[in-house]
Design an enzyme around this catalytic site. Sequence first.
Site, mmCIF file in Angstrom:
data_model
loop_
_atom_site.group_PDB
_atom_site.id
_atom_site.type_symbol
_atom_site.label_atom_id
_atom_site.label_comp_id
_atom_site.label_asym_id
_atom_site.label_seq_id
_atom_site.Cartn_x
_atom_site.Cartn_y
_atom_site.Cartn_z
ATOM 1 N N ASP A 142 1.040 -1.216 -0.139
ATOM 2 C CA ASP A 142 0.339 0.130 -0.173
ATOM 3 C C ASP A 142 0.865 0.992 0.034
ATOM 4 O OD1 ASP A 142 -2.264 1.695 0.038
ATOM 5 O OD2 ASP A 142 -2.847 1.126 2.155
ATOM 6 N N ASP A 182 -1.799 4.938 -6.467
ATOM 7 C CA ASP A 182 -1.884 4.361 -4.915
ATOM 8 C C ASP A 182 -2.341 2.796 -4.599
ATOM 9 O OD1 ASP A 182 -2.205 3.429 -2.337
ATOM 10 O OD2 ASP A 182 -4.758 3.941 -2.244
#
Length: 434
Positions: free
Chosen positions: A110, A314
């Site tokens: 992440d 992201d």
Amino acid sequence: MWWQKGLHGKTIVVAAIIAAVLLAGFPSCSADITPSTPSTSPRKPRFWSWREPSQLNSPSTAEPSSIHGEDRPSPSSIILPVYGNVYPHGFYYVLIYVGEPPRPYFLDVDSGSDVTWLQCDAPCVRCSQGPHPLYRPAKNRLVPCEDPLCAAFHESTNHEGGCDVPHQCDYEIEYQDHGSSIGVLVADAFALHLTNSSHVNPILTFGCGYDQQAGLSAEPNGRSATDGVLGIGSGKVGILSQLHDLGVCRSVVGHCLSRQRAGFLFFGEDVVPPRSVKWAPMARVTAQKYYSPGVASIYAGKLLLGANQPVVLDSGSSYTYFTDQIYQSLLSAVRADISKTKLKEATADKTLPRCWKGTRPFKSVLDLRKYFRPLLLSFGNSNAAPGFQMEIPPENYFIVTRQGNACLGILNADEVGLVNLNVIGGKLFIEKSS
């Protein structure tokens, strides 16, 4: 600009970023998009009544924030294989060995978060059944409240109120899909192999989560496909920053994905080719620590969907999210293309909000090239920041479902609370054929 020759003669997308940040090759996927401010009534962190690990899992006496058993190494690089896919799994993860002796854990990658955490049995109040036994640290691995990384964790997760008890650092992180983790910080060894053929066991600080709340995208059976999250954001608490501060590698991280194989994640600059990569400085477009090449004009073919759009990268997002205005304009462009073909809307396919079917089931995303136009992201163009472009073919923003339908892998950002922000997720960065 963003292309690098990859394995087997294929061309793999590599978005390159400098200034102690990210070389994004790029985004991997998980259910979470990015951390948001915790709820106004967070669950209260508790005093941790530790259950000591067994003899086999007893820790060393090495001090935290160190590389033990050897001298400080010259900076090198770390390569970690990446597993998973965008569809049907919807996430990418790496295998990390933590503890002494080292034990395996699957972690979502992440880039939208600094925080790394593992589900932790010390004991666990609420943990899902994952692929490996819960992490069990020793009490002497607790990070005290006075540790500088405790304050950095609190800043990264918008934690207010300090610590309940001085000898431990509590944390809480909540994600955009309403998944969350509550726990305390610990410091333990990570077993890492370097590209110079050596290996290190740096003591890194991460979250030991004893109370997890599954997000909206969790598996319906309550199980978890991973054991936690690997936060590779640019903040001080991120794994990259910690490895850099210990002298293990330089502040460069990259992630390359392929259709034939999941890909790889790397820390350090040894893996980056000296040529054929366009480097772009990162811009801060929001208060969060997103990686962002800045604002862009977004096109569908030659049709301008929107100018001066803030764009962030992201790896924690399986799909890409456009603001409502851009998303609606894209849908109009797609429908205009569909009107000239024999494709029809596949309303019975609930894989994603917008799906279409042909006269016969699609076998591959490569079959979609003749039906849909490519997207183009054109980033700033000035003397201070020369422009560059990212072209996205249809096979990189559509998926083909088990039913053989084509589904749009771009969703409406406004519907998930990402107002005025375009988030580029893992699907757009899959391998591009030569």
